[in-house]
Design a protein around this motif. Structure first.
Motif, PDB file in Angstrom:
ATOM      1  N   VAL A   1      25.219  48.021  40.261  1.00  0.00           N
ATOM      2  CA  VAL A   1      24.827  46.979  41.209  1.00  0.00           C
ATOM      3  C   VAL A   1      24.582  45.691  40.429  1.00  0.00           C
ATOM      4  N   ALA A   2      25.489  44.734  40.547  1.00  0.00           N
ATOM      5  CA  ALA A   2      25.357  43.447  39.851  1.00  0.00           C
ATOM      6  C   ALA A   2      26.003  42.368  40.703  1.00  0.00           C
ATOM      7  N   ASP A   3      25.644  41.122  40.422  1.00  0.00           N
ATOM      8  CA  ASP A   3      26.213  39.991  41.164  1.00  0.00           C
ATOM      9  C   ASP A   3      27.511  39.505  40.548  1.00  0.00           C
ATOM     10  N   VAL A   4      27.594  39.533  39.226  1.00  0.00           N
ATOM     11  CA  VAL A   4      28.751  38.999  38.501  1.00  0.00           C
ATOM     12  C   VAL A   4      29.271  40.074  37.552  1.00  0.00           C
ATOM     13  N   ALA A   5      30.590  40.197  37.489  1.00  0.00           N
ATOM     14  CA  ALA A   5      31.225  41.115  36.542  1.00  0.00           C
ATOM     15  C   ALA A   5      32.120  40.325  35.605  1.00  0.00           C
ATOM     16  N   LEU A   6      31.938  40.543  34.315  1.00  0.00           N
ATOM     17  CA  LEU A   6      32.807  39.937  33.307  1.00  0.00           C
ATOM     18  C   LEU A   6      33.931  40.919  33.008  1.00  0.00           C
ATOM     19  N   VAL A   7      35.175  40.505  33.248  1.00  0.00           N
ATOM     20  CA  VAL A   7      36.320  41.379  33.020  1.00  0.00           C
ATOM     21  C   VAL A   7      37.268  40.696  32.052  1.00  0.00           C
ATOM     22  N   GLY A   8      38.016  41.515  31.336  1.00  0.00           N
ATOM     23  CA  GLY A   8      38.959  40.968  30.371  1.00  0.00           C
ATOM     24  C   GLY A   8      39.382  42.011  29.369  1.00  0.00           C
ATOM     25  N   TYR A   9      40.238  41.589  28.452  1.00  0.00           N
ATOM     26  CA  TYR A   9      40.740  42.476  27.416  1.00  0.00           C
ATOM     27  C   TYR A   9      39.607  42.867  26.455  1.00  0.00           C
ATOM     28  N   PRO A  10      39.784  43.972  25.717  1.00  0.00           N
ATOM     29  CA  PRO A  10      38.817  44.301  24.668  1.00  0.00           C
ATOM     30  C   PRO A  10      38.722  43.155  23.652  1.00  0.00           C
ATOM     31  N   SER A  11      37.513  42.917  23.175  1.00  0.00           N
ATOM     32  CA  SER A  11      37.234  41.889  22.157  1.00  0.00           C
ATOM     33  C   SER A  11      37.499  40.481  22.659  1.00  0.00           C
ATOM     34  N   ALA A  12      37.445  40.284  23.982  1.00  0.00           N
ATOM     35  CA  ALA A  12      37.611  38.928  24.513  1.00  0.00           C
ATOM     36  C   ALA A  12      36.326  38.124  24.410  1.00  0.00           C
ATOM     37  N   GLY A  13      35.231  38.780  24.087  1.00  0.00           N
ATOM     38  CA  GLY A  13      33.961  38.087  23.932  1.00  0.00           C
ATOM     39  C   GLY A  13      33.005  38.284  25.095  1.00  0.00           C
ATOM     40  N   LYS A  14      33.228  39.311  25.902  1.00  0.00           N
ATOM     41  CA  LYS A  14      32.363  39.532  27.067  1.00  0.00           C
ATOM     42  C   LYS A  14      30.941  39.906  26.649  1.00  0.00           C
ATOM     43  N   SER A  15      30.820  40.793  25.672  1.00  0.00           N
ATOM     44  CA  SER A  15      29.484  41.194  25.220  1.00  0.00           C
ATOM     45  C   SER A  15      28.733  40.022  24.595  1.00  0.00           C
ATOM     46  N   SER A  16      29.441  39.204  23.833  1.00  0.00           N
ATOM     47  CA  SER A  16      28.793  38.030  23.239  1.00  0.00           C
ATOM     48  C   SER A  16      28.330  37.064  24.316  1.00  0.00           C
ATOM     49  N   LEU A  17      29.149  36.915  25.357  1.00  0.00           N
ATOM     50  CA  LEU A  17      28.800  35.986  26.428  1.00  0.00           C
ATOM     51  C   LEU A  17      27.567  36.450  27.190  1.00  0.00           C
ATOM     52  N   ILE A  18      27.480  37.748  27.503  1.00  0.00           N
ATOM     53  CA  ILE A  18      26.314  38.232  28.246  1.00  0.00           C
ATOM     54  C   ILE A  18      25.060  38.181  27.380  1.00  0.00           C
ATOM     55  N   SER A  19      25.232  38.276  26.070  1.00  0.00           N
ATOM     56  CA  SER A  19      24.064  38.240  25.180  1.00  0.00           C
ATOM     57  C   SER A  19      23.439  36.855  25.102  1.00  0.00           C
ATOM     58  N   VAL A  20      24.256  35.797  25.308  1.00  0.00           N
ATOM     59  CA  VAL A  20      23.709  34.443  25.243  1.00  0.00           C
ATOM     60  C   VAL A  20      23.327  33.916  26.626  1.00  0.00           C
ATOM     61  N   LEU A  21      23.907  34.475  27.681  1.00  0.00           N
ATOM     62  CA  LEU A  21      23.528  34.053  29.024  1.00  0.00           C
ATOM     63  C   LEU A  21      22.237  34.729  29.488  1.00  0.00           C
ATOM     64  N   SER A  22      21.948  35.915  28.946  1.00  0.00           N
ATOM     65  CA  SER A  22      20.773  36.671  29.369  1.00  0.00           C
ATOM     66  C   SER A  22      20.062  37.209  28.142  1.00  0.00           C
TER      67      SER A  22
END
Length: 478
Positions: A159-180
């Motif tokens: 259950v979430a409002d926003v989902a980050l999708v993309g290729y592996p190593s696109a930087g999704k984990s880094s992005l969520i770590s700085v946004l939250s």
């Protein structure tokens, strides 16, 4: 070692109802004190309930068999048996309950939402509850009803409002770590993220959750890579964010082709291609990444996407992205209809609904199906002739014998009550009057008779009223 499980098969068993007690009150100078057998206790239910502190189904992966406790049998002295203890199983928010065929039984969203996966069996009535004006001393009691046995599938959809999708190593984990404040595992190799990560973001007055979904690759909707296992975590999200790598070292990849591939996988999975989305061009802190982002941005905007150039490492463009997401989330929440108060819908039975069916099968056997007759059979002690006669009374009052006659059943024909794998089969012998009327007032003991006023005799002769009261006591809620 498995640390995150989002799909399990669970085998649940509710508690059996306790048997009723057949007892006669015994006291000095009162040799005929009357029946005093108590009722059996209700079996415990198996209930699933949403608990915010639970985030995975790992516990049920290791222990898939769960059973509630049985109800205790009744005792003499009008002592009812103790009810079985309900088994409460905490599950994560967003758990979907399905049967083995994939049919959705419940969608558990919101803290405290519950679903009874297996209903406990009702306790059997003791002979004190079975006594009536024409059955003053029953020498039998009803057996407890077995609890439900269910094989269910639990599937977690984040259950979430926003989902980050993309290729592996696109930087999704880094992005969520700085946004939250989330701290996912970050590394420079593919498939670093093996489980969905959740973070909470505050942008002005809007607070929303953002999910980092494991990387997708071509064919993910058909089971390749990790995509099939985790695309279900995108289903509940209101907004999808394509995170595109502008500094990839793979020569055959570029942001446009990556976007087309992921869009195709979302479409193939079903329904996800219609969600609001935006594009994030990540890693613009790399010189080549900045140049590539400026090159592809016009094409992306021409397709109708809102495009944001960001750098999770340099914290560039994050504020604008955060508030843009908050704007979309607020609009999405406002567009959703307000939840109505819980309503109780009553579906009355049809006037001509008898509560059972009689069908003649190919081999000539007549099969009776229905909730009442099948439960009555399970409650009957067939080693007790009086209990068997009581069952005949009940089936006759329900109209089973009359329906068998209409269906063409004759003396000696086989009759089965219940499903094929658990039925009671007997040779049917039609009677003009079934049960107590035929056998001379079964269960009546004339030693209890005493001179009574005329008004009392008239009340006692109304046997149908007593039987109706007895049926009400049996079927009233626990």
């Amino acid at each position: 070692m498995t640390t995150f499980v989002d799909r399990v098969e669970l085998h649940v068993a509710a508690g059996n109802g306790g048997h009723g007690c057949a007892s006669v009150h015994r006291e000095k100078f009162k040799p005929l004190g009357g029946p005093d057998g108590g009722n059996g206790g209700r079996g415990g239910d198996v209930t699933l309930i949403v608990d915010q502190s639970v985030t995975t189904l790992l516990e049920y992966h290791h222990s898939p068999h769960r059973k509630a406790t049985n109800g205790k049998p009744g005792e003499g002295g009008n002592r009812s048996g103790k009810d079985g203890t309900d088994l409460v199983l905490p599950v994560p928010d967003g758990t979907v309950v399905m049967d083995g065929a994939g049919n959705v039984l419940a969608d558990l969203v919101g803290h405290g939402t519950s679903y009874i996966a297996a209903q406990g069996g009702r306790g059997g009535l003791g002979n004190a509850a079975l006594a009536s004006a024409r059955r003053k001393a029953p020498g039998f009691a009803l057996l407890g009803v077995p609890g439900d046995l269910q094989d269910i599938v639990l599937e977690l959809k984040t259950v979430a409002d926003v989902a980050l999708v993309g290729y592996p190593s696109a930087g999704k984990s880094s992005l969520i770590s700085v946004l939250s404040a989330a701290k996912p595992k970050i590394a420079d190799y593919p498939f670093t993220t093996l489980v969905p990560n959740l973070g909470v973001v505050t942008a002005g007055e809007t607070v929303y959750t953002i999910a980092d979904v494991p990387g997708l690759i071509p064919g993910a909707s058909q089971g390749k890579g990790l995509g099939l296992e985790f695309l279900r975590h995108v289903e509940r999200c209101s907004v999808l964010v394509h995170v595109l790598d502008t500094a990839t070292l793979e020569s055959e990849r570029d942001p446009i082709s990556d976007l087309d591939t992921i869009e195709e996988e979302l479409k193939q999975y079903g329904g996800l291609d219609r969600r609001p989305r935006m594009v994030v061009l990540n890693k613009i802190d790399v010189p080549d990444g900045k140049d590539l982002a400026e090159m592809v941005r016009p094409d992306l905007e021409a397709r109708g996407y809102r495009v944001f150039e960001v750098s999770a490492v340099a914290h560039t463009g994050l504020r604008e992205l955060s508030f843009a997401l908050a704007e979309l989330i607020a609009a999405s929440r406002a567009a959703k209809p307000q939840e109505e108060a819980t309503r109780i819908v009553i579906h009355p039975k049809a006037v001509d609904d008898s509560g059972f069916t009689v069908v003649q099968e190919e081999d000539g056997l007549f099969r009776v199906r229905g909730e009442k007759p099948e439960r009555w059979v399970r409650q009957t002690d067939f080693s007790n002739d009086e209990a068997v006669g009581y069952l005949a009374d009940r089936l006759n009052r329900l109209g089973v014998e009359q329906s068998l006659m209409k269906a063409g059943a004759r003396s000696g024909d086989g009759v089965a009550i219940g499903p094929e794998d658990n039925a009671v089969v007997f040779d049917w012998e039609p009677t003009v009057m079934a049960g107590a009327e035929m056998l001379g007032r079964r269960g009546e003991d004339h030693r209890f008779e005493a001179p009574r006023p005329a008004a009392q005799r008239r009340r006692d002769n109304q046997a149908e009223r007593d039987d109706a009261t007895q049926e009400f006591n049996e079927f009233k809620p626990f």
